[in-house]
Design a protein around this motif. Structure first.
Motif: not given
Length: 537
Positions: A57-73
């Motif tokens: 799985v590869l997920a791409i978003t626009f900011t590091n903050k959102v990327a970290n938040e998504m992974k934590n969830r």
């Protein structure tokens, strides 16, 4: 957490998006409609219910903050995904890709990345060597020129200028050439180039492309309305037979100035609507974040200004934003809110300023004056709803939103002159503070003294207190070989001028810390730099 627990919090449309079996999916996700939740739960659903392996799985978003938040969830729901799940920004994915694949174009995998500040410093150095000042407008012109060229996949060799279309075009190209020569010598890439080199490798090396196509079975992209042609090419290359899940909303597109193309998203949506066999189109149109007044206001804004002659994208009534939460006290006595919108033709405005011999700063002051007058009118004549009542507003009920901090000083001045109390909320990012950038640059120099931009920052910092003249003296140490590294020039200068104690001391301390770093823990080394170089004081 079990699948049944998290899925119970989704509404019907959100659940449809999470569990769709279509290979290609486009989600129109209005503001506050739960798109981050849908993306997160979609990944969790794939891992926990469809037995997809995290590394597929590869997920791409626009900011590091959102990327970290998504992974934590996701990890809270599927703990075993912690190690192998890839959720990154476009540029951090490109950096990861290039660390593995850039040797294909004869670059080392330990290349350095120039951020925006590094790039600006380098351009300032180049123009300074050409006799300009570091504050001259040519710096910004060159930066914009390079940015546009790279978004169109153009290096200096691809550009041929017979007649200048605008002032300094040939000069910009010459500086671009010198800039690229420096980067190649230092094995550096700038931020824009991360995507450019990634696409170059994927399009030029079929074996590498095939390897990465096989690597991921599911690609999910957030904020798809702000992708540009280059990003679209990259992920089209990666997703040959895999499943593609894109989330976006053209009403939230904010990166047109960086060549974002919301039309890419719209065209795919149109294809899916016309032919469902091509993919699934799901609309999330309920906002759960804002009061109904705000949603009415926003819909009014888009209805008035979202059209071809202004933003090149037309308003789509099918994606009208609805309110998802109810506020009983407001439902009792609802009044429709219609925004006041002032549309200014930029060409006409620029012509007016020129005819009246006014500057953009005059225009900012005028705009701030209009806002101050509007606030006074609101305070005197426009009650606001609070609970079941309409009451006179307080100044704290009013906010002014600006795209950048620069105009804030003009608004603050006008408001204060009109006796309107004001609180300006802006902050410098922690990692942009001088104390932090200096220490990071010092560590980079210890690791690789040939990083000119970091070395110049350390020498110019309070640790060594070099002036621009001191740095220029070092850079011009070997005029005929001025592209030698600054560290090389520093060593050679000290050999020829041992009595220049200031410059000799800098070389001594840098070499001292390079030696210490070999057997000193990083935290101890940082403390040493802070407290034993005079930097703390």
């Amino acid at each position: 957490m079990q699948y049944e627990e998290f899925v119970s919090s989704l509404n019907e449309r959100q659940l449809e998006a999470v569990e769709t079996s279509s290979q290609y999916v486009r989600i129109i996700a209005g503001a506050g409609s739960g798109k981050t939740r849908v993306l997160t739960y979609r990944i969790s659903y794939l891992l926990s219910q469809m037995n997809v392996k995290p590394w597929k799985v590869l997920a791409i978003t626009f900011t590091n903050k959102v990327a970290n938040e998504m992974k934590n969830r996701v990890v809270k729901i599927v703990p075993e995904a912690q190690k192998d799940l890839t959720i990154k920004t476009f540029h951090s994915f490109a950096a990861m890709f290039l660390r593995k694949e850039i040797p294909a174009i004869n670059y080392p995998s330990n290349f350095t990345i120039l951020d925006e500040e590094d790039q600006t410093k380098l351009i300032k150095d180049i123009v300074f060597e050409r006799g300009y000042r570091r504050t001259d407008p040519i710096v910004r012109q060159v930066l914009n020129y390079i940015g546009r060229a790279k978004l169109h996949e153009q290096y200096p060799d691809d550009i041929h200028i017979q007649f200048e279309k605008y002032e300094n075009e040939k000069l910009c190209l010459q500086i671009y050439e010198e800039y690229e020569e420096y980067k190649a010598k230092q094995f550096s890439l700038d931020f824009d180039e991360l995507l450019l080199r990634t696409n170059q490798i994927l399009s030029s090396f079929p074996a590498i492309r095939a390897k990465w196509q096989e690597k991921y079975d599911h690609i999910l992209i957030d904020e798809f309305q702000d992708t540009n042609d280059l990003q679209e090419l990259i992920f089209t290359s990666l997703c040959l037979d895999g499943r593609f899940f894109a989330v976006g909303d053209v009403k939230q597109s904010i990166y047109a100035f960086r060549q974002a193309k919301p039309r890419i998203f719209n065209e795919k949506m149109a294809d899916y609507r016309e032919d469902p066999n091509k993919g699934d189109c799901i609309i999330l149109d309920k906002n759960f974040r804002s009061r109904r007044e705000i949603i009415d206001f926003i819909n009014g804004i888009f209805y008035r200004i979202m059209r071809e002659d202004i933003g090149r994208i037309s308003y789509d009534p099918e994606v009208f934003l609805n309110y998802g939460a109810s506020y009983p006290s407001y439902e009792k006595d609802r009044h429709a809110f219609m925004p006041e919108v002032m549309i200014v033709d930029k060409k006409e405005a620029d012509a007016y300023l020129k005819n009246e011999n006014l500057t953009q700063l005059d225009a900012l002051s005028f705009e701030a004056r209009l806002v101050a007058e509007k606030i006074k009118d609101i305070m005197e004549n426009q009650p606001i709803s609070k609970g079941d009542d309409f009451v006179k507003p307080n100044y704290s009920d009013i906010a002014i939103l600006l795209r950048t901090n620069k105009p804030a000083v003009y608004f603050e001045k006008e408001l204060l002159e009109n006796n309107i109390p004001v609180c300006v909320a802006s902050s410098e990012g922690y990692f942009n503070r001088l104390e932090i950038t200096t220490i990071v640059s010092f560590l980079n120099v210890i690791s690789n003294p040939n990083r000119d931009i970091d070395l110049a920052a350390v020498l110019h910092s309070p640790i060594f207190d070099f002036s621009n003249d001191d740095l220029a003296r070092l850079r011009m140490q070997n005029v005929d070989k001025k592209r030698d590294s600054l560290f090389f020039n520093l060593k050679e200068y000290v050999e020829k001028n041992p009595d220049d104690t200031k410059i000799a001391y800098a070389l001594l301390k840098i070499n001292e810390y390079r030696a210490k770093a070999k057997d000193t823990a990083i935290n101890v080394l940082i403390e040493d730099i802070i407290f034993n170089t005079g930097f703390y004081n």
